[in-house]
Design an enzyme around this catalytic site. Structure first.
Site, PDB file in Angstrom:
ATOM      1  N   ASP A 248       1.400  -3.852   7.745  1.00  0.00           N
ATOM      2  CA  ASP A 248       1.052  -5.312   8.362  1.00  0.00           C
ATOM      3  C   ASP A 248       0.516  -5.374   9.551  1.00  0.00           C
ATOM      4  O   ASP A 248       0.346  -5.931  10.715  1.00  0.00           O
ATOM      5  CB  ASP A 248       2.594  -6.580   7.793  1.00  0.00           C
ATOM      6  CG  ASP A 248       3.208  -6.127   8.645  1.00  0.00           C
ATOM      7  OD1 ASP A 248       3.240  -5.551  10.030  1.00  0.00           O
ATOM      8  OD2 ASP A 248       4.150  -5.317   7.548  1.00  0.00           O
TER       9      ASP A 248
ATOM     10  N   ASP B  50       1.151   9.989   3.245  1.00  0.00           N
ATOM     11  CA  ASP B  50       1.906   9.731   2.865  1.00  0.00           C
ATOM     12  C   ASP B  50       3.017   9.905   4.271  1.00  0.00           C
ATOM     13  O   ASP B  50       3.062  11.607   5.030  1.00  0.00           O
ATOM     14  CB  ASP B  50       2.634  11.025   1.897  1.00  0.00           C
ATOM     15  CG  ASP B  50       4.093  11.251   1.768  1.00  0.00           C
ATOM     16  OD1 ASP B  50       4.703  10.518   1.770  1.00  0.00           O
ATOM     17  OD2 ASP B  50       4.506  12.104   0.692  1.00  0.00           O
TER      18      ASP B  50
ATOM     19  N   ASP C 280       9.008   1.361   9.297  1.00  0.00           N
ATOM     20  CA  ASP C 280       9.487   0.000   9.030  1.00  0.00           C
ATOM     21  C   ASP C 280       8.842  -0.480   7.394  1.00  0.00           C
ATOM     22  O   ASP C 280       7.770   0.113   7.307  1.00  0.00           O
ATOM     23  CB  ASP C 280       8.062  -1.080   9.957  1.00  0.00           C
ATOM     24  CG  ASP C 280       8.010  -2.118   9.424  1.00  0.00           C
ATOM     25  OD1 ASP C 280       8.680  -3.023   8.649  1.00  0.00           O
ATOM     26  OD2 ASP C 280       7.105  -3.227   9.643  1.00  0.00           O
ATOM     27  N   SER C 281      10.156   0.025   6.802  1.00  0.00           N
ATOM     28  CA  SER C 281       9.613   0.581   5.677  1.00  0.00           C
ATOM     29  C   SER C 281      10.092  -0.977   4.973  1.00  0.00           C
ATOM     30  O   SER C 281      10.850  -2.032   4.865  1.00  0.00           O
ATOM     31  CB  SER C 281      10.445   1.342   4.651  1.00  0.00           C
ATOM     32  OG  SER C 281      11.840   0.895   4.685  1.00  0.00           O
ATOM     33  N   THR C 282      10.096  -0.547   3.039  1.00  0.00           N
ATOM     34  CA  THR C 282      10.396  -1.908   2.385  1.00  0.00           C
ATOM     35  C   THR C 282      11.627  -0.802   1.922  1.00  0.00           C
ATOM     36  O   THR C 282      12.205  -0.314   2.357  1.00  0.00           O
ATOM     37  CB  THR C 282       9.818  -1.939   0.548  1.00  0.00           C
ATOM     38  OG1 THR C 282       9.284   0.157   0.348  1.00  0.00           O
ATOM     39  CG2 THR C 282       7.800  -2.400   0.833  1.00  0.00           C
TER      40      THR C 282
HETATM   41  N1  AG3 Z   1       9.922  -4.695   6.159  1.00  0.00           N
HETATM   42  C1  AG3 Z   1      10.151  -5.134   4.659  1.00  0.00           C
HETATM   43  C2  AG3 Z   1      12.046  -4.801   4.777  1.00  0.00           C
HETATM   44  C3  AG3 Z   1      12.624  -5.298   3.548  1.00  0.00           C
HETATM   45  C4  AG3 Z   1      12.934  -6.391   2.713  1.00  0.00           C
HETATM   46  N2  AG3 Z   1      13.553  -7.030   1.914  1.00  0.00           N
HETATM   47  C5  AG3 Z   1      13.611  -7.812   0.788  1.00  0.00           C
HETATM   48  N3  AG3 Z   1      12.737  -8.539   0.681  1.00  0.00           N
HETATM   49  N4  AG3 Z   1      13.893  -7.860  -0.057  1.00  0.00           N
HETATM   50  C6  AG3 Z   1       8.710  -5.936   6.119  1.00  0.00           C
HETATM   51  C7  AG3 Z   1       7.626  -5.201   6.619  1.00  0.00           C
HETATM   52  C8  AG3 Z   1       7.464  -5.231   7.835  1.00  0.00           C
HETATM   53  N5  AG3 Z   1       6.610  -4.947   9.135  1.00  0.00           N
END
Ligand code: AG3
Length: 283
Positions: free
Chosen positions: A90, A141, A160-162
């Protein structure tokens, strides 16, 4: 509920809780090669992006996360010239990184180009520094990128991951941290989003232990509020190759030449106090 308005809800089954936002409408929905991305217009939080049903960010509160993912690490490193952001499609973290005049090169390596293309449309303010000559956007990747990086090349690596499931799973283990350690310079710092101190303390412990096994001398977990993520209480874990992580360029931070809404030198200092839950007995 008024007609035409629906609640977006991210349930957290494991902890019997959920977070909801009232949505005016769904602006976009797309299944990419990696994940399902949805964008909603909410009534009070601006736009909302979700991936596979999990909240990624909203206009209203993303500054908390993005500022705390970037400024503490950059003010802890003595001279952050080369910065790598893994994930962060983002561009919110990239934007904060580019606020630092010491940064000469900021590379964002996001596996899913669609996250960035949709952010350009629905979160334009986060993408406003993407044309900075110091910024590079790559869509490959991140694990492979770090493996291929020259030893000692980076000063700061920001992950900055999920959550650690799906495409991001490989970013939360010793093998990956070992590659980051190798790609970082002597005073290098790795910082990774590390979930909720209330819900995921075991994960935070496991991350810190894996970082240490990978060769990092120190770890420090910073906490901050993030209302739209599970429990509302979030964290970022730093790992340093040398030196102390509690000490930082306090004067530089106090005189930072840019605006922030949450981060400040004093706020930074406060967040270096260890989260008390980390000292509790583990079962
Ligand atoms: N990074 C996601 C963090 C994890 C969110 N977890 C959740 N909602 N269960 C967000 C990216 C922002 N740049």
């Amino acid at each position: 509920m008024a007609l035409g308005e629906e609640w977006f809800t991210e349930p957290c089954e494991q902890h019997g809780s959920a977070f909801s936002l009232k949505a005016k409408k769904k602006l976009h929905e797309e299944q990419t090669a990696y994940q399902k991305i949805e964008i909603f217009e909410t009534t009070q939080y601006g736009n909302l992006m979700t991936i596979d049903g999990f909240v990624m960010l909203t206009d209203r509160d993303n500054f908390l996360y993005h500022e705390m993912m970037s400024h503490p690490a950059l003010y802890t490193h003595p001279a952050p010239n080369n910065v790598l952001v893994i994930g962060g499609g983002d561009c919110g973290t990239l934007k904060e990184v580019l606020k630092h005049p010491e940064v000469k090169l900021a590379q964002q390596v996001e596996i899913d180009e669609r996250v960035t293309r949709l952010s350009e449309i629905y979160f334009p303010s986060l993408c406003e520094s993407n044309n900075d000559p110091r910024a590079e956007l790559h869509f490959v990747d991140g694990i492979k990128w770090v493996k291929d990086a020259a030893a000692g090349h980076y000063d700061v690596i920001i992950v900055d991951s999920t959550d650690p499931i799906g495409p991001a799973e490989g970013l939360f283990n010793e093998a990956f941290y070992r590659e980051c350690h190798r790609a970082l310079g002597e005073q290098g710092i790795l910082v990774q989003q590390s979930e909720s101190p209330l819900y995921h303390i075991k994960l935070i412990h496991a991350m810190r232990e894996a970082m240490q096994r990978a060769g990092f001398a120190q770890t420090l977990t910073l906490d901050f509020p993030q209302p739209v993520y599970p429990s509302g209480w979030w964290s970022a874990t730093m790992a340093g190759k040398s030196g102390t992580l509690t000490g930082f360029r306090e004067n530089d931070a106090a005189q930072k030449p840019f605006a922030t809404r949450y981060y400040s030198s004093a706020r930074h200092k406060a967040s270096t106090v260890e989260i008390p839950l980390l000292a509790e007995e583990q079962d």
